[in-house]
Design a protein around this motif. Structure first.
Motif, mmCIF file in Angstrom:
data_model
loop_
_atom_site.group_PDB
_atom_site.id
_atom_site.type_symbol
_atom_site.label_atom_id
_atom_site.label_comp_id
_atom_site.label_asym_id
_atom_site.label_seq_id
_atom_site.Cartn_x
_atom_site.Cartn_y
_atom_site.Cartn_z
ATOM 1 N N LYS A 1 19.418 3.479 -3.721
ATOM 2 C CA LYS A 1 20.621 2.821 -3.215
ATOM 3 C C LYS A 1 20.802 3.035 -1.716
ATOM 4 N N LYS B 1 23.939 2.288 0.816
ATOM 5 C CA LYS B 1 25.356 1.930 0.765
ATOM 6 C C LYS B 1 25.596 0.554 1.389
ATOM 7 N N GLY B 2 26.268 -0.313 0.620
ATOM 8 C CA GLY B 2 26.624 -1.635 1.102
ATOM 9 C C GLY B 2 25.491 -2.637 1.144
ATOM 10 N N PHE C 1 28.472 3.686 -7.639
ATOM 11 C CA PHE C 1 29.162 2.641 -6.866
ATOM 12 C C PHE C 1 30.672 2.762 -7.063
ATOM 13 N N ASP C 2 31.429 2.411 -6.032
ATOM 14 C CA ASP C 2 32.884 2.378 -6.115
ATOM 15 C C ASP C 2 33.383 0.982 -5.769
#
Length: 158
Positions: free
Chosen positions: A41, A43-44, A87-88
């Protein structure tokens, strides 16, 4: 209510897909666009893992306020894809390219081939949102369990 995202094309910068309501059979809702697949992953910049997740309303945050202003006649909170590992705040919202998402699901009524346009492209996003949002939101407000299943039908090099 049961929803399904069938991911059909994963490229360097984006993932194109199809969105269905599978509650009673399989009815096509619209096209989708997400960030690309990554084994690690970023981020974004990474789509969420395949799997089944619950959807609820998210009634706080910047997106919620903007969408209350943009869609006051229908908005009850953002469609929030819950409990995604790592993930959030994964949301279903409008946008046009993978630059408009940070792991979220963008929906629209037209789509360009992401093999030709690396960032992908979703068109008529507001139109799709205004058509699909009320039905999903109504199910949530009625106390129904709303799920979304992401299926990787695309070719992934692991």
């Amino acid at each position: 209510m049961d929803l399904e995202v069938l991911r059909v094309s994963s490229c360097k910068d984006s993932t194109s897909g199809l969105f269905f309501d599978t509650t009673n059979g399989r009815s096509f809702l619209c096209y989708t666009l997400e960030d690309e697949y990554r084994s690690d992953k970023v981020k974004g910049e990474t789509r969420i893992p395949a799997g089944t997740y619950n959807i609820t309303h998210r009634t706080v945050g910047g997106f919620t306020k903007r969408y209350q202003n943009r869609f006051p006649e229908i908005h009850n909170g953002m469609l929030w894809v819950r409990d995604v590992p790592g993930f959030d705040y994964i949301l279903i919202h409008t946008g046009n390219t993978d630059e408009h998402t940070a792991g979220c699901l963008i929906i629209g009524d037209s789509q360009e081939n992401n093999q030709l346009k690396s960032n992908g492209f979703i068109g008529r996003s507001n139109q799709a949102y205004k058509r699909i949002y009320p039905r999903i939101s109504a199910a949530i407000l009625a106390g129904e369990t709303v799920t979304i299943t992401y299926i990787d039908y695309d070719q992934i090099e692991a």
